[in-house]
Motif scaffolding. Structure first.
Motif, PDB file in Angstrom:
ATOM      1  N   GLY A 180      -2.071   8.172 -15.859  1.00 53.26           N
ATOM      2  CA  GLY A 180      -3.429   8.402 -16.354  1.00 53.26           C
ATOM      3  C   GLY A 180      -4.046   9.669 -15.789  1.00 53.26           C
ATOM      4  O   GLY A 180      -4.690  10.435 -16.528  1.00 53.26           O
ATOM      5  N   LEU A 181      -3.847   9.920 -14.486  1.00 56.28           N
ATOM      6  CA  LEU A 181      -4.402  11.129 -13.864  1.00 56.28           C
ATOM      7  C   LEU A 181      -3.818  12.399 -14.459  1.00 56.28           C
ATOM      8  O   LEU A 181      -4.553  13.302 -14.869  1.00 56.28           O
ATOM      9  CB  LEU A 181      -4.154  11.121 -12.351  1.00 56.28           C
ATOM     10  CG  LEU A 181      -5.033  10.226 -11.507  1.00 56.28           C
ATOM     11  CD1 LEU A 181      -4.529  10.188 -10.065  1.00 56.28           C
ATOM     12  CD2 LEU A 181      -6.472  10.700 -11.537  1.00 56.28           C
ATOM     13  N   TYR A 182      -2.496  12.480 -14.510  1.00 55.28           N
ATOM     14  CA  TYR A 182      -1.872  13.711 -14.999  1.00 55.28           C
ATOM     15  C   TYR A 182      -2.060  13.909 -16.498  1.00 55.28           C
ATOM     16  O   TYR A 182      -2.306  15.026 -16.951  1.00 55.28           O
ATOM     17  CB  TYR A 182      -0.393  13.765 -14.610  1.00 55.28           C
ATOM     18  CG  TYR A 182      -0.209  14.243 -13.202  1.00 55.28           C
ATOM     19  CD1 TYR A 182      -0.292  15.597 -12.890  1.00 55.28           C
ATOM     20  CD2 TYR A 182       0.020  13.351 -12.169  1.00 55.28           C
ATOM     21  CE1 TYR A 182      -0.149  16.040 -11.591  1.00 55.28           C
ATOM     22  CE2 TYR A 182       0.176  13.782 -10.872  1.00 55.28           C
ATOM     23  CZ  TYR A 182       0.089  15.133 -10.584  1.00 55.28           C
ATOM     24  OH  TYR A 182       0.232  15.572  -9.291  1.00 55.28           O
ATOM     25  N   GLY A 192       0.304   1.753  -9.331  1.00 53.69           N
ATOM     26  CA  GLY A 192       0.305   3.158  -8.938  1.00 53.69           C
ATOM     27  C   GLY A 192       0.802   4.073 -10.038  1.00 53.69           C
ATOM     28  O   GLY A 192       0.263   5.168 -10.250  1.00 53.69           O
ATOM     29  N   LYS A 193       1.845   3.663 -10.771  1.00 54.45           N
ATOM     30  CA  LYS A 193       2.371   4.480 -11.862  1.00 54.45           C
ATOM     31  C   LYS A 193       1.349   4.632 -12.977  1.00 54.45           C
ATOM     32  O   LYS A 193       1.216   5.701 -13.568  1.00 54.45           O
ATOM     33  CB  LYS A 193       3.665   3.880 -12.429  1.00 54.45           C
ATOM     34  CG  LYS A 193       4.874   4.123 -11.604  1.00 54.45           C
ATOM     35  CD  LYS A 193       5.272   5.593 -11.535  1.00 54.45           C
ATOM     36  CE  LYS A 193       6.567   5.689 -10.749  1.00 54.45           C
ATOM     37  NZ  LYS A 193       7.082   7.002 -10.576  1.00 54.45           N
ATOM     38  N   ARG A 239       3.302   6.292  -5.534  1.00 51.11           N
ATOM     39  CA  ARG A 239       3.402   6.459  -6.989  1.00 51.11           C
ATOM     40  C   ARG A 239       2.583   7.648  -7.459  1.00 51.11           C
ATOM     41  O   ARG A 239       2.928   8.289  -8.430  1.00 51.11           O
ATOM     42  CB  ARG A 239       2.883   5.236  -7.759  1.00 51.11           C
ATOM     43  CG  ARG A 239       3.511   3.918  -7.499  1.00 51.11           C
ATOM     44  CD  ARG A 239       4.975   3.906  -7.716  1.00 51.11           C
ATOM     45  NE  ARG A 239       5.600   4.029  -6.413  1.00 51.11           N
ATOM     46  CZ  ARG A 239       6.880   3.867  -6.164  1.00 51.11           C
ATOM     47  NH1 ARG A 239       7.715   3.598  -7.125  1.00 51.11           N
ATOM     48  NH2 ARG A 239       7.367   3.986  -4.966  1.00 51.11           N
ATOM     49  N   TRP A 240       1.457   7.916  -6.815  1.00 50.77           N
ATOM     50  CA  TRP A 240       0.555   8.943  -7.349  1.00 50.77           C
ATOM     51  C   TRP A 240       0.093   9.942  -6.288  1.00 50.77           C
ATOM     52  O   TRP A 240       0.130  11.137  -6.506  1.00 50.77           O
ATOM     53  CB  TRP A 240      -0.642   8.294  -8.043  1.00 50.77           C
ATOM     54  CG  TRP A 240      -1.510   7.488  -7.133  1.00 50.77           C
ATOM     55  CD1 TRP A 240      -1.284   6.208  -6.711  1.00 50.77           C
ATOM     56  CD2 TRP A 240      -2.715   7.897  -6.507  1.00 50.77           C
ATOM     57  NE1 TRP A 240      -2.274   5.806  -5.867  1.00 50.77           N
ATOM     58  CE2 TRP A 240      -3.178   6.817  -5.730  1.00 50.77           C
ATOM     59  CE3 TRP A 240      -3.464   9.066  -6.539  1.00 50.77           C
ATOM     60  CZ2 TRP A 240      -4.353   6.884  -4.984  1.00 50.77           C
ATOM     61  CZ3 TRP A 240      -4.637   9.128  -5.799  1.00 50.77           C
ATOM     62  CH2 TRP A 240      -5.063   8.044  -5.036  1.00 50.77           C
ATOM     63  N   LEU A 248       0.833  -1.204   0.000  1.00 51.06           N
ATOM     64  CA  LEU A 248       0.000   0.000   0.000  1.00 51.06           C
ATOM     65  C   LEU A 248       0.864   1.250   0.000  1.00 51.06           C
ATOM     66  O   LEU A 248       0.565   2.221  -0.700  1.00 51.06           O
ATOM     67  CB  LEU A 248      -0.935  -0.006   1.213  1.00 51.06           C
ATOM     68  CG  LEU A 248      -1.902   1.168   1.298  1.00 51.06           C
ATOM     69  CD1 LEU A 248      -2.830   1.216   0.089  1.00 51.06           C
ATOM     70  CD2 LEU A 248      -2.708   1.077   2.591  1.00 51.06           C
ATOM     71  N   GLY A 249       1.951   1.235   0.751  1.00 50.38           N
ATOM     72  CA  GLY A 249       2.861   2.382   0.766  1.00 50.38           C
ATOM     73  C   GLY A 249       3.484   2.628  -0.598  1.00 50.38           C
ATOM     74  O   GLY A 249       3.605   3.770  -1.042  1.00 50.38           O
TER      75      GLY A 249
END
Length: 194
Positions: free
Chosen positions: A145-147, A139-140, A108-109, A102-103
């Motif tokens: 995808g978000l950015y 996470g990457k 990553r985001w 989880l950490g």
């Protein structure tokens, strides 16, 4: 950054995300926002842009992990010479082993500035490579995808979005550090009461 990406394209995007994953002071989030804007304008294709950013970031994460993994014996020997640091190291290794995935994912985001250091610590603490890689890649993918999605959706107001993204990331990092300090302080006080 948009002009540089328009000129040098996908290799630059991969290089930027690779360097940022190694803690070099390069604003990868600006490159991802710019890549999204270039996808919106038709200057970059979406799938190759995502793949270039992902490949660079994943390779950087793996380099950090393996560097930590290979220096672990020397670092472990140096730290265990002192009983107090030896106990702290053992506790950190247990914590990362029990809850490390989880950490890694969050770094990553959500807490991206911590990512390169989590890579190193994951290797040093001998978090399993498969577990590290699974959480890091998940996470990457979300981070990219978000950015890129923000850059695509707000291509016309990219400077404003970049400012808000930078401020939000900084605020989240400070909140996480405050929460960590509060947790450590609480644990220390609980031990004193016993």
């Amino acid at each position: 950054m948009t002009d540089l990406l328009a000129s040098y394209g996908l290799p630059l995007l991969a290089l930027v995300t690779f360097a940022a994953s190694l803690a070099l002071p390069i604003p990868a989030f600006l490159a991802l926002l710019s890549a999204g804007a270039l996808v919106a304008s038709g200057h970059l294709a979406p799938i190759p842009a995502f793949c270039a950013a992902f490949l660079g970031a994943a390779l950087g994460d793996q380099c950090g992990y393996h560097f930590g993994h290979h220096i672990a014996p020397a670092l472990h020997r140096a730290m265990t010479r002192h009983p107090h640091t030896g106990r702290l190291l053992a506790r950190a290794e247990r914590l990362l082993s029990d809850h490390g995935g989880l950490g890694v994912f969050l770094s990553r985001w959500l807490l991206a500035p911590l990512g390169p250091y989590i890579n190193l610590l994951s290797g040093t603490a001998k978090l399993s490579w498969f577990r590290f890689t699974l959480w890091a890649m998940t996470g990457k993918a979300l981070w990219i995808g978000l950015y890129c999605g923000l850059g695509y959706g707000f291509a016309q107001s990219l400077p404003r979005v970049a400012t808000v993204a930078r401020q939000t990331s900084t605020a989240l990092l400070f909140l996480a550090l405050i929460a960590l300090a509060a947790l450590l302080l609480h644990r220390q006080q609980s031990k004193r009461r016993r």
